[in-house]
Design a protein around this motif. Structure first.
Motif, short mmCIF file in Angstrom:
data_model
loop_
_atom_site.label_atom_id
_atom_site.label_comp_id
_atom_site.label_asym_id
_atom_site.label_seq_id
_atom_site.Cartn_x
_atom_site.Cartn_y
_atom_site.Cartn_z
N LEU A 17 15.21 -15.98 7.56
CA LEU A 17 15.07 -17.16 6.72
C LEU A 17 16.16 -17.23 5.66
N TYR A 18 16.60 -16.08 5.18
CA TYR A 18 17.61 -16.01 4.13
C TYR A 18 18.90 -15.40 4.69
N GLN A 19 20.00 -15.50 3.93
CA GLN A 19 21.27 -14.92 4.37
C GLN A 19 21.17 -13.42 4.54
N ALA A 20 20.39 -12.78 3.70
CA ALA A 20 20.15 -11.34 3.81
C ALA A 20 18.69 -11.09 3.48
N GLU A 21 18.13 -10.10 4.13
CA GLU A 21 16.73 -9.74 3.92
C GLU A 21 16.64 -8.34 3.33
N GLU A 22 15.45 -8.00 2.85
CA GLU A 22 15.19 -6.66 2.35
C GLU A 22 15.59 -5.65 3.43
N GLY A 23 16.44 -4.71 3.09
CA GLY A 23 16.96 -3.78 4.07
C GLY A 23 16.22 -2.47 4.17
N ASN A 24 15.27 -2.23 3.31
CA ASN A 24 14.55 -0.97 3.29
C ASN A 24 13.43 -0.99 4.33
N MET A 25 13.79 -0.72 5.60
CA MET A 25 12.83 -0.75 6.70
C MET A 25 12.76 0.62 7.36
N ASP A 26 11.55 1.00 7.75
CA ASP A 26 11.41 2.24 8.50
C ASP A 26 11.70 1.97 9.99
N LYS A 27 11.61 3.01 10.80
CA LYS A 27 11.94 2.91 12.23
C LYS A 27 11.08 1.88 12.95
N LEU A 28 9.79 1.88 12.70
CA LEU A 28 8.88 0.94 13.36
C LEU A 28 9.19 -0.50 12.95
N GLU A 29 9.41 -0.72 11.67
CA GLU A 29 9.72 -2.06 11.19
C GLU A 29 11.04 -2.57 11.80
N SER A 30 12.05 -1.73 11.83
CA SER A 30 13.33 -2.12 12.44
C SER A 30 13.17 -2.44 13.92
N ALA A 31 12.41 -1.61 14.63
CA ALA A 31 12.19 -1.86 16.05
C ALA A 31 11.45 -3.17 16.27
N LEU A 32 10.47 -3.43 15.44
CA LEU A 32 9.70 -4.66 15.56
C LEU A 32 10.58 -5.89 15.31
N VAL A 33 11.42 -5.83 14.29
CA VAL A 33 12.33 -6.95 14.00
C VAL A 33 13.26 -7.19 15.19
N ARG A 34 13.83 -6.13 15.75
CA ARG A 34 14.71 -6.29 16.91
C ARG A 34 13.99 -6.97 18.06
N LEU A 77 1.69 -13.55 9.71
CA LEU A 77 1.88 -12.42 8.81
C LEU A 77 1.76 -11.16 9.64
N VAL A 78 2.72 -10.25 9.47
CA VAL A 78 2.78 -9.04 10.29
C VAL A 78 2.84 -7.82 9.39
N GLU A 79 1.97 -6.87 9.66
CA GLU A 79 1.93 -5.61 8.91
C GLU A 79 2.06 -4.46 9.91
N PRO A 80 3.29 -3.96 10.15
CA PRO A 80 3.44 -2.80 11.03
C PRO A 80 2.99 -1.53 10.30
N LYS A 81 2.37 -0.63 11.04
CA LYS A 81 1.87 0.61 10.45
C LYS A 81 2.20 1.78 11.35
N GLY A 82 2.58 2.89 10.74
CA GLY A 82 2.79 4.13 11.47
C GLY A 82 1.46 4.69 11.95
N GLU A 83 1.54 5.49 12.99
CA GLU A 83 0.32 6.05 13.60
C GLU A 83 -0.52 6.84 12.61
N HIS A 84 0.10 7.46 11.64
CA HIS A 84 -0.63 8.26 10.65
C HIS A 84 -1.44 7.39 9.68
N LEU A 85 -1.28 6.07 9.77
CA LEU A 85 -1.98 5.17 8.85
C LEU A 85 -3.17 4.46 9.51
N LYS A 86 -3.71 5.04 10.55
CA LYS A 86 -4.93 4.50 11.16
C LYS A 86 -6.10 5.03 10.32
N ASN A 87 -6.34 4.37 9.20
CA ASN A 87 -7.31 4.88 8.24
C ASN A 87 -8.11 3.74 7.62
#
Length: 137
Positions: A17-34, A77-87
């Motif tokens: 949506l913007y020219q640049a987005e928040e770049g602080n993404m973990d592996k799962l978030e980056s994979a999901l965006v791709r 709205l999307v909330e990716p979560k790591g496997e350790h966060l099934k809580n």
């Protein structure tokens, strides 16, 4: 807002949506965006800035990581979560997301996304299930 001011930024993913987005993404978030930026029915996506961007108000404010719009006008709205966060906290956020979706109307969706399908909390989806669902919207 017209402009955002992320603390770190990236513009390596198309369709944001913007020219640049928040770049602080973990592996799962980056994979999901791709993955979801490769879908032809995505109009735009935005990396929601935690504690500054859109939040779902509840007992605890919930800032989903991504806001996505499809070509058909559905807001996701999307909330990716790591496997350790099934809580319990994830289950509470799923319920809050479900309540938001029901109150917001038929053009809105909420998904908590985990990498795989094993032991998913009720109401969560795997990345594969999420991408299939979004592609069909």
């Amino acid at each position: 807002p017209t402009y955002i001011h992320p603390t770190t930024h990236t513009n390596i993913y198309g369709g944001s949506l913007y020219q640049a987005e928040e770049g602080n993404m973990d592996k799962l978030e980056s994979a999901l965006v791709r993955e979801f930026t490769a879908l032809t029915n995505i109009k735009w996506w935005h990396r929601n800035i935690s504690k500054q961007g859109f939040c779902i108000n509840g007992l605890v404010n919930h800032y989903p990581d991504f806001i996505v719009m499809t070509q058909s006008g559905i807001i996701i709205l999307v909330e990716p979560k790591g496997e350790h966060l099934k809580n319990d906290e994830s289950r509470e956020k799923i319920e809050l997301g479900r309540a938001w979706k029901n109150a917001a109307g038929s053009q809105y969706r909420y998904y908590m996304v985990f990498q795989d399908e094993e032991n998913l909390p009720h109401g969560a989806v795997s990345m594969g299930q999420f991408l299939e669902t979004v592609e069909a919207l």
